[in-house]
Design a protein around this motif. Structure first.
Motif, PDB file in Angstrom:
ATOM      1  N   LEU A   1     -30.299 -16.419  27.409  1.00  0.00           N
ATOM      2  CA  LEU A   1     -29.561 -17.541  26.813  1.00  0.00           C
ATOM      3  C   LEU A   1     -28.797 -17.092  25.574  1.00  0.00           C
ATOM      4  O   LEU A   1     -27.636 -17.477  25.356  1.00  0.00           O
ATOM      5  CB  LEU A   1     -30.520 -18.677  26.441  1.00  0.00           C
ATOM      6  N   ARG A   2     -29.438 -16.273  24.780  1.00  0.00           N
ATOM      7  CA  ARG A   2     -28.799 -15.776  23.561  1.00  0.00           C
ATOM      8  C   ARG A   2     -27.584 -14.918  23.910  1.00  0.00           C
ATOM      9  O   ARG A   2     -26.525 -15.036  23.282  1.00  0.00           O
ATOM     10  CB  ARG A   2     -29.817 -14.964  22.757  1.00  0.00           C
ATOM     11  N   ALA A   3     -27.712 -14.073  24.930  1.00  0.00           N
ATOM     12  CA  ALA A   3     -26.584 -13.238  25.354  1.00  0.00           C
ATOM     13  C   ALA A   3     -25.439 -14.109  25.874  1.00  0.00           C
ATOM     14  O   ALA A   3     -24.263 -13.851  25.566  1.00  0.00           O
ATOM     15  CB  ALA A   3     -27.039 -12.252  26.425  1.00  0.00           C
ATOM     16  N   GLU A   4     -25.757 -15.166  26.632  1.00  0.00           N
ATOM     17  CA  GLU A   4     -24.727 -16.085  27.129  1.00  0.00           C
ATOM     18  C   GLU A   4     -24.023 -16.779  25.973  1.00  0.00           C
ATOM     19  O   GLU A   4     -22.792 -16.924  25.973  1.00  0.00           O
ATOM     20  CB  GLU A   4     -25.345 -17.127  28.055  1.00  0.00           C
ATOM     21  N   GLN A   5     -24.790 -17.209  24.982  1.00  0.00           N
ATOM     22  CA  GLN A   5     -24.192 -17.870  23.822  1.00  0.00           C
ATOM     23  C   GLN A   5     -23.286 -16.914  23.052  1.00  0.00           C
ATOM     24  O   GLN A   5     -22.202 -17.298  22.615  1.00  0.00           O
ATOM     25  CB  GLN A   5     -25.279 -18.424  22.903  1.00  0.00           C
ATOM     26  N   LEU A   6     -23.729 -15.673  22.886  1.00  0.00           N
ATOM     27  CA  LEU A   6     -22.891 -14.699  22.187  1.00  0.00           C
ATOM     28  C   LEU A   6     -21.597 -14.438  22.949  1.00  0.00           C
ATOM     29  O   LEU A   6     -20.516 -14.329  22.354  1.00  0.00           O
ATOM     30  CB  LEU A   6     -23.660 -13.398  21.980  1.00  0.00           C
ATOM     31  N   GLN A   7     -21.687 -14.376  24.286  1.00  0.00           N
ATOM     32  CA  GLN A   7     -20.472 -14.188  25.083  1.00  0.00           C
ATOM     33  C   GLN A   7     -19.546 -15.394  24.955  1.00  0.00           C
ATOM     34  O   GLN A   7     -18.325 -15.231  24.858  1.00  0.00           O
ATOM     35  CB  GLN A   7     -20.836 -13.942  26.543  1.00  0.00           C
ATOM     36  N   ALA A   8     -20.133 -16.596  24.945  1.00  0.00           N
ATOM     37  CA  ALA A   8     -19.309 -17.803  24.788  1.00  0.00           C
ATOM     38  C   ALA A   8     -18.637 -17.811  23.418  1.00  0.00           C
ATOM     39  O   ALA A   8     -17.452 -18.184  23.294  1.00  0.00           O
ATOM     40  CB  ALA A   8     -20.165 -19.050  24.974  1.00  0.00           C
ATOM     41  N   ILE A   9     -19.365 -17.403  22.395  1.00  0.00           N
ATOM     42  CA  ILE A   9     -18.784 -17.339  21.040  1.00  0.00           C
ATOM     43  C   ILE A   9     -17.663 -16.305  21.002  1.00  0.00           C
ATOM     44  O   ILE A   9     -16.591 -16.552  20.421  1.00  0.00           O
ATOM     45  CB  ILE A   9     -19.881 -17.019  20.000  1.00  0.00           C
ATOM     46  N   GLU A  10     -17.873 -15.156  21.632  1.00  0.00           N
ATOM     47  CA  GLU A  10     -16.837 -14.124  21.670  1.00  0.00           C
ATOM     48  C   GLU A  10     -15.593 -14.623  22.393  1.00  0.00           C
ATOM     49  O   GLU A  10     -14.462 -14.383  21.949  1.00  0.00           O
ATOM     50  CB  GLU A  10     -17.374 -12.863  22.344  1.00  0.00           C
TER      51      GLU A  10
END
Length: 183
Positions: free
Chosen positions: A153-162
Motif C-alpha cells: 500500500l505504501r509503495a502504491e501511495q508513493l507511486q500515486a504521489i510521484e
C-alpha cells in the motif's frame, strides 16, 4: 475460494527450510482461514485411566505441605510411643527397624507413582508447548503478511504521489512556457 499452494507458502515464510508436519498443518489452517488456537483442555488427551487418576492424586498429595506435616507428626508419634510410653512392650523398639521397613515400602511405592504422574504432566506440557508454537507461528506469519500488505500500500501511495507530482510539474512547465515571451 483461492487456495494458495502450501509449498509456496512454506517457501515464502520459512525460506529454503522444509516445513515440518506441524508447520504444514498451520499453513493449511491459514490457507483455509481456520483458527489454530484452541482451549488448552480441548479434549485431545485420551481420558485418564483409573491408575493415572490415582497417580495424579498421590503425586498431588505426596508433594504437599499437608503430607509433610502429617508424615512428620506420624514419625514423632511413632518415636514417642515406642521410646517412652511403650518401653516395656514396644511394638518397634529402638532402632525402629519396623518403622524403617514401613518407610522403605512407602518410598518404593510412592516414587514410581509420582514418576508416572510426572510423565503424564510432561506429555501435557509438551502438547501445550507444541500448540503454543503453532499459535505463535501463525501469529508471526499473519504479522509478516500484514507488513507486506502495508509495504505494498505504501509503495502504491508513493507511486500515486510521484504521478501526481509529475502531472503538476508538467502543468507548471506548460504555464511557464505560456508566460514566456515569444521570440
Amino acid at each position: 475460494m483461492n487456495t494458495p499452494d502450501l509449498a509456496a507458502l512454506s517457501k515464502r515464510w520459512l525460506g529454503e527450510r522444509a516445513a515440518t508436519a506441524r508447520e504444514r498443518a498451520v499453513f493449511e489452517r491459514i490457507a483455509a482461514r481456520q483458527l489454530v488456537s484452541r482451549h488448552p483442555s480441548g479434549g485431545e488427551d485420551a481420558p485418564a485411566s483409573f491408575g493415572d487418576r490415582i497417580a495424579d492424586r498421590v503425586a498431588s498429595f505426596g508433594g504437599s505441605w499437608t503430607f509433610i506435616g502429617l508424615f512428620v507428626g506420624f514419625l514423632i508419634a511413632w518415636t514417642l510411643l515406642n521410646a517412652h510410653w511403650l518401653t516395656h512392650q514396644a511394638l518397634d523398639p529402638f532402632p525402629y527397624i519396623f518403622l524403617n521397613l514401613l518407610l522403605s515400602m512407602v518410598a518404593a511405592l510412592q516414587a514410581p507413582v509420582i514418576m508416572m504422574s510426572q510423565n503424564r504432566q510432561g506429555a501435557r506440557d509438551r502438547a501445550a508447548a507444541e500448540h503454543d508454537y503453532e499459535v505463535n507461528l501463525k501469529a508471526e506469519i499473519e504479522i509478516m503478511a500484514l507488513h507486506e500488505k502495508f509495504e505494498a500500500l505504501r509503495a502504491e501511495q508513493l507511486q500515486a504521489i510521484e504521478r501526481s507530482q509529475q502531472v503538476q510539474l508538467e502543468r507548471i512547465a506548460a504555464m511557464l512556457e505560456a508566460k514566456r515571451p515569444s521570440a
